[in-house]
Design a protein around this motif. Sequence first.
Motif, short mmCIF file in Angstrom:
data_model
loop_
_atom_site.label_atom_id
_atom_site.label_comp_id
_atom_site.label_asym_id
_atom_site.label_seq_id
_atom_site.Cartn_x
_atom_site.Cartn_y
_atom_site.Cartn_z
N VAL A 86 -1.30 -82.60 25.90
CA VAL A 86 -0.56 -81.75 26.85
C VAL A 86 -0.54 -82.40 28.22
O VAL A 86 0.47 -82.42 28.92
N GLY A 87 -1.67 -82.96 28.65
CA GLY A 87 -1.74 -83.62 29.94
C GLY A 87 -0.82 -84.82 30.01
O GLY A 87 -0.11 -85.03 31.01
N ILE A 88 -0.81 -85.67 28.94
CA ILE A 88 0.06 -86.85 28.92
C ILE A 88 1.52 -86.43 28.95
O ILE A 88 2.35 -87.03 29.66
N ALA A 89 1.85 -85.37 28.21
CA ALA A 89 3.24 -84.88 28.19
C ALA A 89 3.65 -84.39 29.57
O ALA A 89 4.78 -84.61 30.02
N ALA A 90 2.72 -83.71 30.28
CA ALA A 90 3.04 -83.20 31.61
C ALA A 90 3.29 -84.34 32.58
O ALA A 90 4.22 -84.30 33.40
N VAL A 91 2.46 -85.39 32.51
CA VAL A 91 2.65 -86.55 33.40
C VAL A 91 3.97 -87.24 33.10
O VAL A 91 4.72 -87.61 34.01
N ALA A 92 4.30 -87.41 31.79
CA ALA A 92 5.56 -88.07 31.42
C ALA A 92 6.75 -87.25 31.91
O ALA A 92 7.75 -87.80 32.42
N LEU A 93 6.67 -85.93 31.75
CA LEU A 93 7.75 -85.05 32.22
C LEU A 93 7.94 -85.19 33.73
O LEU A 93 9.07 -85.21 34.23
N TYR A 94 6.83 -85.29 34.46
CA TYR A 94 6.90 -85.42 35.92
C TYR A 94 7.68 -86.67 36.31
O TYR A 94 8.57 -86.64 37.16
#
Length: 669
Positions: free
Chosen positions: A656-664
């Motif tokens: 979830v954290g990696i996905a949030a950073v990529a989305l950012y």
Amino acid sequence: MSATTAAWLVLAAPLAGTIIIGVLYNRLPGRSAGWIGTGAIAVSFAFALVTLAKLLQAGPGHRQLVSTLWTLAGTTGVDAKLTVLVDPLSVLMICVVAGVSTLIHLYSVSYLQGDRGYSRFFAYLNFFVFSMLTLVLAGNFLLLIVGWAFVGAASYMLISFWYRRSTATGAGIKAFVINVLGDIGLVLGTFFIFRHTHTLDLVASFRAAPHVFASGNGDLVAGCLLLLVGAFAKSAQIPLHTWLPDAMEGPTPVSALIHAATMVTAGVYLIARMHPLFQLAPAAGDVGAIIGAATLLIAGTIGLAATDLKRVIAYSTMSQIGYMIMGVSVGAYTAGLFHLMTHAFFKALLFMAAGSLISAMGGSQSLDRMSGLRRALPFTFGCFIIGGLALTGVPPFSGFFSKDSILLFVAGRGGWHWALYVAGYLGALLTGLYTFRMIFRAFLGAPCPEAAELIEHGHLFHPDVPTNPANGEVEDTDVGFPGPDHVIAERALSMRLAMGLLALLAIVGGIVSIPKTTTWLDHFLAPTFADSTIVSHPSNGLLYFGLILGAVISLGSIAAAYVVWVARPSLAPAIAARLRPLASLFEHKWYFDELIDAVVVRPGAWFGRFSQNTFERVVVNGVLIGGTTGLVRAGSALVRAAQSGILRVYAGLMLVGIAAVALYFLLQS
């Protein structure tokens, strides 16, 4: 030895006495603390005389000496130094303060002999004198403020000396709070002056004032009015006077010290010292003169109704300080300081005599219980008469010359100052009435039981159960209360010696400035006030008229007091009944306490309760403290919940954290 070196030693002696007694208090046998304290102030007085002699050796134009012992700060325009200013004004003050204080210490050696706080008393007393000497010798505003604050702190300790008396602690707190208000006025007034002169040095400020302030400048007027707040608080001028009668809760020597030569004269000294500033702010001087005149009249009327012996003398102090404040405010600097000096003699004498009288009464201070004590206390009676005649202004006693010199200068100013002149002589009439009302009621008439016991058996009255004379509460004689001993002047050599010397000074003290005869004091103080721009031109006719009028009023008031309170004792109650509204006004002290309670105390207490119950509990405790605590607790609970120990949960959170950073970063591109 130079004059400035002697001046530093004037300060060192009482400070050394304070330290020695304070460190060794529980090891000093008998009355050693009393003799050490008295000796320290006597040494201070000796060095004050040396300072005077050295100053007189210099020419009139060279009698302003400055000495710096230590520089505290000298940057960004702040010249904070440990500096003394030795000139005729400060030397006169240290001679009066140290001289009268020595006699008060000598009196106290016997008077307080049975008190459990004996050593503590003399440590406080030495500190009080040190503080007052610091105040009058200060060469800059910084040291002046320090001395001013020290005097307030010392007065609190001495007024509350019998700290287990609720009335004493309450009186001490009241004096401290009102004096702190005056301290604030002094500090703020100093700021208004410093922001223009850019110096804390007194001499430099006075020299700069005519160049940086135009006459009537708003900042200077505001600064001088704030200085007056400090003067009024220390010198008990309306409306900041209510602490003074309550200060009678302290031991009688404290009353003598505060009322004679130290604390209450500080305001008079302040105005005289700041005269170059007040001359450029005439409106402030007018305010001081009007308040002084009003105070001397109001205090005189209250003295007519008071029945507590020490409080009658306290109100007389308040009234006499009113004369001095009025005098120095209109430019009668020498006359005002002359009255300060003579007042120190006869007022200290009156308080000492009152202490002897109160001891003979077993601690009671009520005039309603006293009568016929003349035969029982002949020496005390004689001192009371001398002090009363000097206070009333009967010629040739010292008060006659000093009081009339103020009023003569006031009349010479002309214009609206004539109202002050009339007020001054009306105050003189009141002075004679309340002074001899007190003396006649206490010493004449049939002996009261305490007087009869002393006359017939030679025994002092000792109450079976000691009580507080203010409210009748039962007390003991342990530490924090008055001791068991009662000492009268007739049986204590140190008390008789101190009172005898003051009686002599009260008689002959006026010799330093007799109109058309001796002008020593005028010549001595002339260099200090050489820059005065205020002039008064009273005629010789006005001089002689004033002297005759003063003598007639003083003698007439004594005769009137005799008629009302001795020859026709039923007359006083009849007059009070006929003038009931006025009598009630005087008995309730013009309702100043009630007014201050309604306008200041109650609203302040209500605001405090409101702030505690609403702002503090709801905003501070509920939001700032409770809200922050709640957020921290919620965050920590969330973190604890995430720490499950299950590997797949950690992997899921990482994805979830990696996905949030990529989305950012996708959104940023």
